[in-house]
Design a protein around this motif. Structure first.
Motif, PDB file in Angstrom:
ATOM      1  N   TRP A  45      -3.276  -2.898 -24.189  1.00 25.61           N
ATOM      2  CA  TRP A  45      -3.412  -3.828 -23.067  1.00 25.61           C
ATOM      3  C   TRP A  45      -2.026  -4.082 -22.480  1.00 25.61           C
ATOM      4  CZ3 TRP A  45      -3.898  -9.753 -23.849  1.00 25.61           C
ATOM      5  CH2 TRP A  45      -4.132 -10.380 -22.622  1.00 25.61           C
ATOM      6  N   ALA A  46      -1.801  -3.654 -21.264  1.00 25.15           N
ATOM      7  CA  ALA A  46      -0.514  -3.844 -20.591  1.00 25.15           C
ATOM      8  C   ALA A  46      -0.680  -4.905 -19.511  1.00 25.15           C
ATOM      9  CB  ALA A  46      -0.051  -2.535 -19.966  1.00 25.15           C
ATOM     10  N   THR A  47       0.189  -5.914 -19.554  1.00 23.36           N
ATOM     11  CA  THR A  47       0.153  -6.996 -18.571  1.00 23.36           C
ATOM     12  C   THR A  47       1.454  -7.013 -17.779  1.00 23.36           C
ATOM     13  OG1 THR A  47       1.021  -8.611 -20.164  1.00 23.36           O
ATOM     14  CG2 THR A  47      -1.374  -8.432 -19.987  1.00 23.36           C
ATOM     15  N   ASP A  48       1.347  -7.400 -16.522  1.00 22.15           N
ATOM     16  CA  ASP A  48       2.503  -7.533 -15.641  1.00 22.15           C
ATOM     17  C   ASP A  48       2.663  -8.997 -15.260  1.00 22.15           C
ATOM     18  OD1 ASP A  48       3.036  -4.711 -15.473  1.00 22.15           O
ATOM     19  OD2 ASP A  48       1.302  -4.558 -14.143  1.00 22.15           O
ATOM     20  N   TRP A  49       3.923  -9.430 -15.125  1.00 22.46           N
ATOM     21  CA  TRP A  49       4.237 -10.835 -14.895  1.00 22.46           C
ATOM     22  C   TRP A  49       5.166 -10.984 -13.702  1.00 22.46           C
ATOM     23  CZ3 TRP A  49       1.328 -14.176 -17.439  1.00 22.46           C
ATOM     24  CH2 TRP A  49       0.548 -13.631 -18.472  1.00 22.46           C
ATOM     25  N   ASP A  50       5.152 -12.160 -13.082  1.00 22.94           N
ATOM     26  CA  ASP A  50       5.982 -12.422 -11.912  1.00 22.94           C
ATOM     27  C   ASP A  50       7.466 -12.454 -12.254  1.00 22.94           C
ATOM     28  OD1 ASP A  50       3.651 -12.599 -10.443  1.00 22.94           O
ATOM     29  OD2 ASP A  50       3.620 -14.793 -10.412  1.00 22.94           O
ATOM     30  N   SER A  51       7.808 -12.816 -13.487  1.00 21.49           N
ATOM     31  CA  SER A  51       9.214 -12.892 -13.896  1.00 21.49           C
ATOM     32  C   SER A  51       9.337 -12.570 -15.384  1.00 21.49           C
ATOM     33  CB  SER A  51       9.775 -14.291 -13.632  1.00 21.49           C
ATOM     34  OG  SER A  51       9.215 -15.230 -14.542  1.00 21.49           O
ATOM     35  N   ALA A  52      10.553 -12.280 -15.804  1.00 21.94           N
ATOM     36  CA  ALA A  52      10.804 -12.034 -17.224  1.00 21.94           C
ATOM     37  C   ALA A  52      10.527 -13.289 -18.043  1.00 21.94           C
ATOM     38  CB  ALA A  52      12.244 -11.556 -17.432  1.00 21.94           C
ATOM     39  N   ASP A  53      10.819 -14.467 -17.485  1.00 20.71           N
ATOM     40  CA  ASP A  53      10.514 -15.715 -18.194  1.00 20.71           C
ATOM     41  C   ASP A  53       9.016 -15.856 -18.432  1.00 20.71           C
ATOM     42  OD1 ASP A  53      13.176 -16.437 -18.374  1.00 20.71           O
ATOM     43  OD2 ASP A  53      13.099 -17.807 -16.658  1.00 20.71           O
ATOM     44  N   ASP A  54       8.203 -15.530 -17.408  1.00 21.67           N
ATOM     45  CA  ASP A  54       6.747 -15.587 -17.567  1.00 21.67           C
ATOM     46  C   ASP A  54       6.290 -14.606 -18.648  1.00 21.67           C
ATOM     47  OD1 ASP A  54       6.427 -17.485 -15.530  1.00 21.67           O
ATOM     48  OD2 ASP A  54       6.083 -15.959 -13.995  1.00 21.67           O
ATOM     49  N   ALA A  55       6.847 -13.393 -18.640  1.00 26.63           N
ATOM     50  CA  ALA A  55       6.476 -12.377 -19.634  1.00 26.63           C
ATOM     51  C   ALA A  55       6.842 -12.847 -21.038  1.00 26.63           C
ATOM     52  CB  ALA A  55       7.171 -11.053 -19.315  1.00 26.63           C
ATOM     53  N   THR A  99       9.416  -7.571 -17.081  1.00 27.95           N
ATOM     54  CA  THR A  99       8.261  -8.340 -16.623  1.00 27.95           C
ATOM     55  C   THR A  99       6.939  -7.784 -17.148  1.00 27.95           C
ATOM     56  OG1 THR A  99       8.134  -7.059 -14.576  1.00 27.95           O
ATOM     57  CG2 THR A  99       9.447  -9.101 -14.523  1.00 27.95           C
ATOM     58  N   SER A 100       7.000  -6.928 -18.152  1.00 28.06           N
ATOM     59  CA  SER A 100       5.794  -6.338 -18.734  1.00 28.06           C
ATOM     60  C   SER A 100       5.658  -6.731 -20.203  1.00 28.06           C
ATOM     61  CB  SER A 100       5.837  -4.814 -18.658  1.00 28.06           C
ATOM     62  OG  SER A 100       5.865  -4.383 -17.320  1.00 28.06           O
ATOM     63  N   VAL A 101       4.413  -7.004 -20.603  1.00 27.35           N
ATOM     64  CA  VAL A 101       4.092  -7.243 -22.007  1.00 27.35           C
ATOM     65  C   VAL A 101       2.962  -6.289 -22.366  1.00 27.35           C
ATOM     66  CG1 VAL A 101       3.242  -8.888 -23.728  1.00 27.35           C
ATOM     67  CG2 VAL A 101       4.749  -9.681 -21.875  1.00 27.35           C
ATOM     68  N   VAL A 102       3.140  -5.557 -23.466  1.00 26.23           N
ATOM     69  CA  VAL A 102       2.115  -4.632 -23.938  1.00 26.23           C
ATOM     70  C   VAL A 102       1.649  -5.096 -25.310  1.00 26.23           C
ATOM     71  CG1 VAL A 102       1.606  -2.264 -24.654  1.00 26.23           C
ATOM     72  CG2 VAL A 102       3.032  -2.687 -22.632  1.00 26.23           C
ATOM     73  N   TYR A 103       0.336  -5.202 -25.461  1.00 29.11           N
ATOM     74  CA  TYR A 103      -0.324  -5.575 -26.713  1.00 29.11           C
ATOM     75  C   TYR A 103      -1.067  -4.345 -27.198  1.00 29.11           C
ATOM     76  CZ  TYR A 103      -4.039  -7.659 -29.595  1.00 29.11           C
ATOM     77  OH  TYR A 103      -4.912  -7.968 -30.605  1.00 29.11           O
ATOM     78  N   VAL A 104      -0.806  -3.939 -28.438  1.00 28.05           N
ATOM     79  CA  VAL A 104      -1.507  -2.801 -29.018  1.00 28.05           C
ATOM     80  C   VAL A 104      -2.044  -3.231 -30.380  1.00 28.05           C
ATOM     81  CG1 VAL A 104      -1.387  -0.361 -29.636  1.00 28.05           C
ATOM     82  CG2 VAL A 104       0.182  -1.272 -27.912  1.00 28.05           C
ATOM     83  N   SER A 105      -3.320  -2.997 -30.608  1.00 24.56           N
ATOM     84  CA  SER A 105      -3.969  -3.340 -31.870  1.00 24.56           C
ATOM     85  C   SER A 105      -4.729  -2.123 -32.368  1.00 24.56           C
ATOM     86  CB  SER A 105      -4.940  -4.505 -31.655  1.00 24.56           C
ATOM     87  OG  SER A 105      -5.719  -4.717 -32.802  1.00 24.56           O
ATOM     88  N   ALA A 106      -4.589  -1.847 -33.661  1.00 22.15           N
ATOM     89  CA  ALA A 106      -5.276  -0.696 -34.253  1.00 22.15           C
ATOM     90  C   ALA A 106      -5.500  -0.962 -35.739  1.00 22.15           C
ATOM     91  CB  ALA A 106      -4.446   0.569 -34.061  1.00 22.15           C
ATOM     92  N   PRO A 107      -6.384  -0.185 -36.363  1.00 18.60           N
ATOM     93  CA  PRO A 107      -6.661  -0.394 -37.782  1.00 18.60           C
ATOM     94  C   PRO A 107      -5.485  -0.055 -38.703  1.00 18.60           C
ATOM     95  CG  PRO A 107      -8.268   1.106 -36.798  1.00 18.60           C
ATOM     96  CD  PRO A 107      -7.277   0.781 -35.757  1.00 18.60           C
ATOM     97  N   ASP A 108      -4.574   0.824 -38.234  1.00 18.54           N
ATOM     98  CA  ASP A 108      -3.446   1.233 -39.063  1.00 18.54           C
ATOM     99  C   ASP A 108      -2.305   1.726 -38.167  1.00 18.54           C
ATOM    100  OD1 ASP A 108      -3.840   4.159 -38.543  1.00 18.54           O
ATOM    101  OD2 ASP A 108      -5.688   3.799 -39.675  1.00 18.54           O
TER     102      ASP A 108
END
Length: 135
Positions: A45-55, A99-108
């Motif tokens: 899941w990749a999210t984009d934000w208006d600023s680095a502070d928001d991210a 300004t991007s946050v990436v969430y990655v979830s997996a079993p291993d």
């Protein structure tokens, strides 16, 4: 839309409604990939934000939520760009880049690395390794 994003964070007792709404402020959009079956699932899941502070605020809140959800401790990633959370049967990486946050979830860890490689392959090219979440 921002309220929809805060709903995800609201599902944890570790995060108040106000914290979830604050963390969702500045959201600029997202994209995600989910692979797996009823037994095992991997998420990118990749999210984009208006600023680095928001991210950074979103990443801190997401780390708090996932640490609570998995009942696990955090550790910095070797790359220095994020946080790893290793739960029982689930590995989560939360990466911050400007300004991007990436969430990655997996079993291993192996599946997590495969998902990241596939999700970050150059546009228009297939991933070099197929994603498989079952042995």
């Amino acid at each position: 839309m921002r309220r929809d994003l805060s709903i995800l964070l609201d599902t944890s007792d570790a995060i108040s409604d106000e914290e979830a709404q604050d963390a969702a402020a500045g959201w600029g959009g997202d994209r995600y990939v989910v692979v797996g079956d009823e037994d095992q699932t991997a998420i990118y899941w990749a999210t984009d934000w208006d600023s680095a502070d928001d991210a950074n605020e979103f990443a801190r809140t997401l780390i708090e939520r996932e640490t609570d959800r998995l009942g696990a401790d955090t550790s910095p990633l070797e790359s220095g760009t994020g946080t790893a959370i290793n739960g029982d049967g689930e590995v989560v990486h939360i990466l911050v880049d400007g300004t991007s946050v990436v969430y990655v979830s997996a079993p291993d860890e192996q599946t997590l690395a495969t998902v990241i490689a596939g999700a970050t392959a150059p546009e228009g090219t297939p991933a070099s390794t197929p994603v498989a979440v079952r042995d």
